[in-house]
Motif scaffolding. Sequence first.
Motif, PDB file in Angstrom:
ATOM      1  N   VAL A  55       0.875  -1.179   0.000  1.00  0.00           N
ATOM      2  CA  VAL A  55       0.000   0.000   0.000  1.00  0.00           C
ATOM      3  C   VAL A  55       0.906   1.221   0.000  1.00  0.00           C
ATOM      4  O   VAL A  55       1.793   1.325   0.841  1.00  0.00           O
ATOM      5  N   PRO A  56       0.707   2.128  -0.941  1.00  0.00           N
ATOM      6  CA  PRO A  56       1.603   3.287  -1.022  1.00  0.00           C
ATOM      7  C   PRO A  56       1.594   4.095   0.269  1.00  0.00           C
ATOM      8  O   PRO A  56       0.557   4.237   0.905  1.00  0.00           O
ATOM      9  N   ASN A  57       2.731   4.588   0.634  1.00  0.00           N
ATOM     10  CA  ASN A  57       2.842   5.450   1.804  1.00  0.00           C
ATOM     11  C   ASN A  57       2.379   6.857   1.434  1.00  0.00           C
ATOM     12  O   ASN A  57       2.974   7.521   0.599  1.00  0.00           O
ATOM     13  N   GLN A  58       1.324   7.260   2.117  1.00  0.00           N
ATOM     14  CA  GLN A  58       0.737   8.550   1.798  1.00  0.00           C
ATOM     15  C   GLN A  58       1.695   9.708   2.031  1.00  0.00           C
ATOM     16  O   GLN A  58       1.685  10.699   1.307  1.00  0.00           O
ATOM     17  N   ALA A  59       2.488   9.584   3.070  1.00  0.00           N
ATOM     18  CA  ALA A  59       3.387  10.685   3.407  1.00  0.00           C
ATOM     19  C   ALA A  59       4.352  10.939   2.259  1.00  0.00           C
ATOM     20  O   ALA A  59       4.507  12.065   1.790  1.00  0.00           O
ATOM     21  N   GLY A  60       4.965   9.868   1.794  1.00  0.00           N
ATOM     22  CA  GLY A  60       5.891  10.008   0.681  1.00  0.00           C
ATOM     23  C   GLY A  60       5.201  10.556  -0.548  1.00  0.00           C
ATOM     24  O   GLY A  60       5.681  11.474  -1.203  1.00  0.00           O
ATOM     25  N   SER A  62       2.331  12.249  -0.839  1.00  0.00           N
ATOM     26  CA  SER A  62       1.809  13.610  -0.844  1.00  0.00           C
ATOM     27  C   SER A  62       2.921  14.627  -0.629  1.00  0.00           C
ATOM     28  O   SER A  62       2.747  15.806  -0.923  1.00  0.00           O
ATOM     29  N   LEU A  63       4.062  14.171  -0.160  1.00  0.00           N
ATOM     30  CA  LEU A  63       5.187  15.089  -0.034  1.00  0.00           C
ATOM     31  C   LEU A  63       5.550  15.659  -1.406  1.00  0.00           C
ATOM     32  O   LEU A  63       5.784  16.852  -1.556  1.00  0.00           O
ATOM     33  N   THR A  68      -3.355  14.889  -0.970  1.00  0.00           N
ATOM     34  CA  THR A  68      -3.518  13.827   0.011  1.00  0.00           C
ATOM     35  C   THR A  68      -4.640  12.884  -0.364  1.00  0.00           C
ATOM     36  O   THR A  68      -4.735  11.784   0.168  1.00  0.00           O
ATOM     37  N   SER A  70      -7.662  13.376   0.431  1.00  0.00           N
ATOM     38  CA  SER A  70      -8.771  13.420   1.372  1.00  0.00           C
ATOM     39  C   SER A  70      -9.192  14.849   1.664  1.00  0.00           C
ATOM     40  O   SER A  70      -8.419  15.794   1.536  1.00  0.00           O
ATOM     41  N   PHE A 123      -4.404  21.552  11.360  1.00  0.00           N
ATOM     42  CA  PHE A 123      -4.595  20.296  10.633  1.00  0.00           C
ATOM     43  C   PHE A 123      -4.697  20.564   9.135  1.00  0.00           C
ATOM     44  O   PHE A 123      -4.040  19.921   8.328  1.00  0.00           O
ATOM     45  N   ARG A 125      -3.806  23.359   7.498  1.00  0.00           N
ATOM     46  CA  ARG A 125      -2.620  24.002   6.948  1.00  0.00           C
ATOM     47  C   ARG A 125      -1.438  23.065   6.911  1.00  0.00           C
ATOM     48  O   ARG A 125      -0.503  23.259   6.138  1.00  0.00           O
ATOM     49  N   GLY A 126      -1.450  22.066   7.779  1.00  0.00           N
ATOM     50  CA  GLY A 126      -0.350  21.112   7.811  1.00  0.00           C
ATOM     51  C   GLY A 126      -0.340  20.199   6.603  1.00  0.00           C
ATOM     52  O   GLY A 126       0.559  19.393   6.438  1.00  0.00           O
ATOM     53  N   GLY A 127      -1.356  20.324   5.773  1.00  0.00           N
ATOM     54  CA  GLY A 127      -1.370  19.522   4.563  1.00  0.00           C
ATOM     55  C   GLY A 127      -1.976  18.149   4.738  1.00  0.00           C
ATOM     56  O   GLY A 127      -1.680  17.226   4.001  1.00  0.00           O
ATOM     57  N   HIS A 128      -2.826  18.008   5.752  1.00  0.00           N
ATOM     58  CA  HIS A 128      -3.490  16.725   5.947  1.00  0.00           C
ATOM     59  C   HIS A 128      -4.561  16.476   4.905  1.00  0.00           C
ATOM     60  O   HIS A 128      -4.893  15.347   4.608  1.00  0.00           O
TER      61      HIS A 128
ATOM     62  N   ARG B  10       4.087  27.732   0.448  1.00  0.00           N
ATOM     63  CA  ARG B  10       4.110  27.651   1.897  1.00  0.00           C
ATOM     64  C   ARG B  10       5.539  27.665   2.392  1.00  0.00           C
ATOM     65  O   ARG B  10       6.411  27.009   1.827  1.00  0.00           O
ATOM     66  N   VAL B  55       3.682  26.578   9.370  1.00  0.00           N
ATOM     67  CA  VAL B  55       3.070  25.372   9.923  1.00  0.00           C
ATOM     68  C   VAL B  55       3.804  24.188   9.314  1.00  0.00           C
ATOM     69  O   VAL B  55       3.939  24.111   8.097  1.00  0.00           O
ATOM     70  N   PRO B  56       4.312  23.294  10.144  1.00  0.00           N
ATOM     71  CA  PRO B  56       5.090  22.174   9.606  1.00  0.00           C
ATOM     72  C   PRO B  56       4.283  21.355   8.615  1.00  0.00           C
ATOM     73  O   PRO B  56       3.087  21.163   8.791  1.00  0.00           O
ATOM     74  N   ALA B  59       3.356  15.846   5.838  1.00  0.00           N
ATOM     75  CA  ALA B  59       3.863  14.772   4.986  1.00  0.00           C
ATOM     76  C   ALA B  59       5.352  14.574   5.231  1.00  0.00           C
ATOM     77  O   ALA B  59       5.810  13.462   5.474  1.00  0.00           O
ATOM     78  N   SER B  62       5.858  13.219   8.881  1.00  0.00           N
ATOM     79  CA  SER B  62       5.515  11.842   9.193  1.00  0.00           C
ATOM     80  C   SER B  62       6.267  10.866   8.309  1.00  0.00           C
ATOM     81  O   SER B  62       6.369   9.690   8.624  1.00  0.00           O
ATOM     82  N   LEU B  63       6.812  11.370   7.218  1.00  0.00           N
ATOM     83  CA  LEU B  63       7.616  10.486   6.379  1.00  0.00           C
ATOM     84  C   LEU B  63       8.810   9.956   7.176  1.00  0.00           C
ATOM     85  O   LEU B  63       9.136   8.778   7.121  1.00  0.00           O
ATOM     86  N   GLY B 126      -2.216   3.192   4.610  1.00  0.00           N
ATOM     87  CA  GLY B 126      -1.429   4.179   3.881  1.00  0.00           C
ATOM     88  C   GLY B 126      -0.689   5.124   4.800  1.00  0.00           C
ATOM     89  O   GLY B 126       0.070   5.965   4.352  1.00  0.00           O
TER      90      GLY B 126
END
Lengths: 338, 338
Positions: A55-60, A62-63, A68, A70, A123, A125-128, B10, B55-56, B59, B62-63, B126
Amino acid sequence: MDLTAPEWHRPTLEDVAQRAGVSRATASRVVSGSHPVGERRRSAVLRAVADLQYVPNQAGRSLVSRRTGSYALVLPEGMGQVFSEGFFPTLIRGATAELEDSDEQLVILLAGSAAGRRRIEQFARGGHVDGVVLASVHDRDPLPELLAGTGIPVVCCERAYGGVQLPYVGVDNAGGAAAAVRYLKKIGRSRIATVAGPSSTPAGQDRLGAYLRETGRVHRRPLVAEADFTVEGGQAATARLLAQEPRIDGLFAASDLMALGALEALRRAGRRVPEDVAVVGFDDVDCARTTEPALTTVHQPIEQLGRQLVRLVQRLAAGEQAGPALVLPTALVLRDSA
Amino acid sequence: MDLTAPEWHRPTLEDVAQRAGVSRATASRVVSGSHPVGERRRSAVLRAVADLQYVPNQAGRSLVSRRTGSYALVLPEGMGQVFSEGFFPTLIRGATAELEDSDEQLVILLAGSAAGRRRIEQFARGGHVDGVVLASVHDRDPLPELLAGTGIPVVCCERAYGGVQLPYVGVDNAGGAAAAVRYLKKIGRSRIATVAGPSSTPAGQDRLGAYLRETGRVHRRPLVAEADFTVEGGQAATARLLAQEPRIDGLFAASDLMALGALEALRRAGRRVPEDVAVVGFDDVDCARTTEPALTTVHQPIEQLGRQLVRLVQRLAAGEQAGPALVLPTALVLRDSA
DNA sequence: CGCTGACGAGAGAGCGCTCTCTCGGTTGTC
DNA sequence: GACAACCGAGAGAGCGCTCTCTCGTCAGCG
């Protein structure tokens, strides 16, 4: 594959590529579907994905992609009352359904305390999430302004207040309320009261405004009692109206829940519905058709509202310019209470 | 600083570091609070953060840290009914409150269709969240098994079914129900019926089990009607019970909502409460104290349940071994209906 | 006064992924 | 049959962040 082994780590795209005998780039292309890949390698990659349960790592992801997949739906915390009848669940259902088609995810956040609101801002602005839908905005809610300046797409359910001008999707509150009051006049009612919603909400304001406009030429002074969209509130407000003017023969309640309360209050006051007092609600919640008598009410397309809200925020997130507002039609549904 | 300029991007930690005249590492240490930093640079960094409204980026964070700072709470989709009274809102409030202390975020997901469940699994795997709380698990729900093998922490509200053994937090359903029935016996009731919850839920099972155990020596055959935890269901079930055994003098409803329905059914059948039939509910929802008569019921600490659920999943996410289960106490609250 | 230890801060690697750039192989055309 | 055109796939950079490793500096002690 022992998923519980302590040294086990989630497979990466590198692992998939290696197992499939291709480069990481090719594996990425297959997994994300961004570019066509020859059939041989393609199936090799897919097999490796299945084998490794990759399953792809979302963090990587969306970085680099800056998306994201969502969207946030922000609900007011005091939703005990509001959740009770269809509105929010239906809205959520619509929004979820719309996103399901594009394989994205809806995450629901509760706006509670001031601290909670700040954390929602962080949340977002953090790019979630790729965008935010504010499901319920009231008077002095700081959230719209907090989010408006952040560059992330924000849309409102019904128009927002204050300085910022956020794009929104709403329903034709004024038109629906006007239709309700006009219908009451048409069936010969002349002392028409209203149980209004909170004046801190657009729905409350617009529905009351339409009532005032429609009754302006009929009444010397308006018969208005404000309540909070709940059954109990509607009941109390109706009792107040009856005390103020016992000869009421028509009642427009700005929500079905309040109409339910009104029905109860009228019953206790010995009034028959619709003979003595004709009652029209607003919302067309599920249970409106099972009340005694079944409620005549203004239907609003809530599920559509959820879907359009999501579409709007998606379009914004995709960088498209979207119209500032979309107003969905309402329709009077005739049942037995008027 | 024009946030609306098209080429605006950003600010990153690099920008902050540069503006503060320190290295990226130092800026990171200040922002994340992971290591102490000398006062001069520390305040310089904080000033830069404020200036740039930094804002950190989650992605990026958490990566490398492999944590997201958010937890998922999965609710059943058909929550229209269930949301209606306090349970889920209160649970959410508790969970949110617990997380607020640790500056983490609760995201709520709705488990709808089978496809939706798979997408929730993908979402969790993910790496969107550090852990998952399943708020309501029923009979053949595939989600526990889907998630159990993924290595991400999962906890249940009440125990889960099937092959997997997930850690859970629950309330003492059996103890509470037993106390309710014992109380009915103590006040001299001898024909005690029950409106049971769905047998597909742990709460339904355990509360019914306790009823059967407590009445085993009293009744020749048990007086049980199953319903779905709703008012309407409780009303219909009570009507069935009355048809089956008109001489009922005690009634244990496995939820307050069903007790409300029972009250209505009894009223319609001309029974007085508590004189003819003593009624005890379960849950102690807010409106239990405002019913007519006020409902004697079994209180369960729902907000605590939410808090403990979160604590459990947090502990799991931190790598601690946590006990397999935690059962919170319930207590009988005496009011007027029994 | 010189050496050691402690500690604060910088350099740099690398988390998992996407995407551009580039190259090698294949096909089309005269 | 030779060359251009094209397309599919690999190499590698880099997204924003944390964290280890290392170095520089200063206090403390002999």
